[in-house]
Write an enzyme that holds these catalytic residues in place. Structure first.
Site, short mmCIF file in Angstrom:
data_model
loop_
_atom_site.label_atom_id
_atom_site.label_comp_id
_atom_site.label_asym_id
_atom_site.label_seq_id
_atom_site.Cartn_x
_atom_site.Cartn_y
_atom_site.Cartn_z
N SER A 85 0.74 -0.99 -0.01
CA SER A 85 -0.33 0.14 0.23
C SER A 85 0.92 1.06 -0.24
O SER A 85 0.58 2.07 -0.64
CB SER A 85 -1.33 0.15 1.07
OG SER A 85 -0.42 -0.04 2.47
N LYS A 158 0.79 4.67 6.58
CA LYS A 158 -0.10 5.79 5.59
C LYS A 158 0.48 6.57 5.58
O LYS A 158 1.47 7.19 6.64
CB LYS A 158 -1.63 5.35 6.06
CG LYS A 158 -2.50 4.31 5.91
CD LYS A 158 -2.07 3.74 4.48
CE LYS A 158 -2.94 2.62 4.31
NZ LYS A 158 -2.71 1.88 3.69
#
Length: 270
Positions: A85, A158
């Protein structure tokens, strides 16, 4: 009549001259009495030496563990990257160090890479491969010395796109992300990735963050949790810290800089 023997005169004995004692070994008062020192010294027993060595080793090990615990608790902690990701900034099996001083003494900024505890059901949508036996062994060692969290499987990584009060939006597939009306040029996106394949428009709640992966089409981030409490934003209290360096593998070791130029024109929320 006295006996002759009794009456015989005898010559008076001459008193003996006093005899001086023969001098013993001369001792210089400035020099230590080696014989006395040796006599008073006891050779250390082997058993005592072994016990002392074990005690010192135990003290060193305990001190190292306490120091490691203090570092992990208050300063830095190690994490590994399990999924795609965050390509190409971070790839699978990268080991990163996270500063626990942010948030805290230092404030989070847009563009920071953060590790945070799953706010609920995020990990079920992330593709996380099972670790190999070698990886499990390394993780067990790092956990034992305190450099790896017991609950590492409950964390995600993230990039911060929106701070509390920011309005973060995208008009649709292929359109840029905007923060408080300013379009972002995002050089950290994975090769071939677009800013978003879906439209959204959200104002970040107080004490929360809007986070997105750099590999947007492979990241189940804030965009996919808008129907949950917080509208997809994560609580700042869930943030463990800010990633600041990749330490392993060595050929990927690098400092993780904040792309400040991407957000320099973004105004504070009105």
């Amino acid at each position: 009549m006295a006996s002759r023997a009794d009456g015989a005169a005898t010559a008076p004995s001459t008193p003996a001259e006093p005899t001086e004692p023969s001098p013993g070994p001369q001792v210089d008062p400035a020099e230590p009495d080696v014989s006395a020192t040796r006599a008073g010294r006891r050779e250390p027993r082997r058993g005592g030496t072994a016990t002392s060595l074990l005690k010192e080793t135990a003290i060193i090990l305990v001190s190292a563990l306490v120091l490691s615990w203090l570092i992990k608790t208050f300063l830095v902690q190690a994490f590994f990257i399990p999924s795609a990701s965050m390509h190409d900034t971070l790839i699978e099996d990268d080991r990163i160090m996270v500063s626990k001083l942010t948030p805290g003494p230092f404030d989070l900024e847009r563009g920071d890479i953060v590790v945070f505890k799953d706010p609920g059901n995020w990990l079920t949508e992330e593709t996380v491969p099972d670790p190999t036996a070698w990886h499990r062994a390394v993780n067990d060692v790092l956990t034992f010395v305190g450099l790896y969290p017991q609950d590492a499987g409950e964390h995600l990584v993230k990039r911060v796109i929106g701070l509390p009060g920011d309005r973060v939006a995208c008009a649709g597939a292929g359109e840029p992300i905007t923060v408080n009306g300013v379009e972002l040029d995002e050089p950290y996106l994975a090769a071939g990735a677009i800013p978003s394949q879906m439209a959204f428009d959200i104002t970040v709640p107080a004490d929360s963050l809007w986070v997105m992966g750099d590999n947007r089409q492979q990241s189940s981030d804030s965009r996919f949790h808008q129907g949950e409490p917080g509208g997809g934003s994560i609580p700042i209290d869930n943030v463990v810290g800010k990633a600041f360096v990749t330490v392993w593998p060595l050929d990927r070791a690098t400092v993780l800089h904040n792309p400040g130029e991407t957000f320099e024109d973004v105004p504070d929320p009105s």
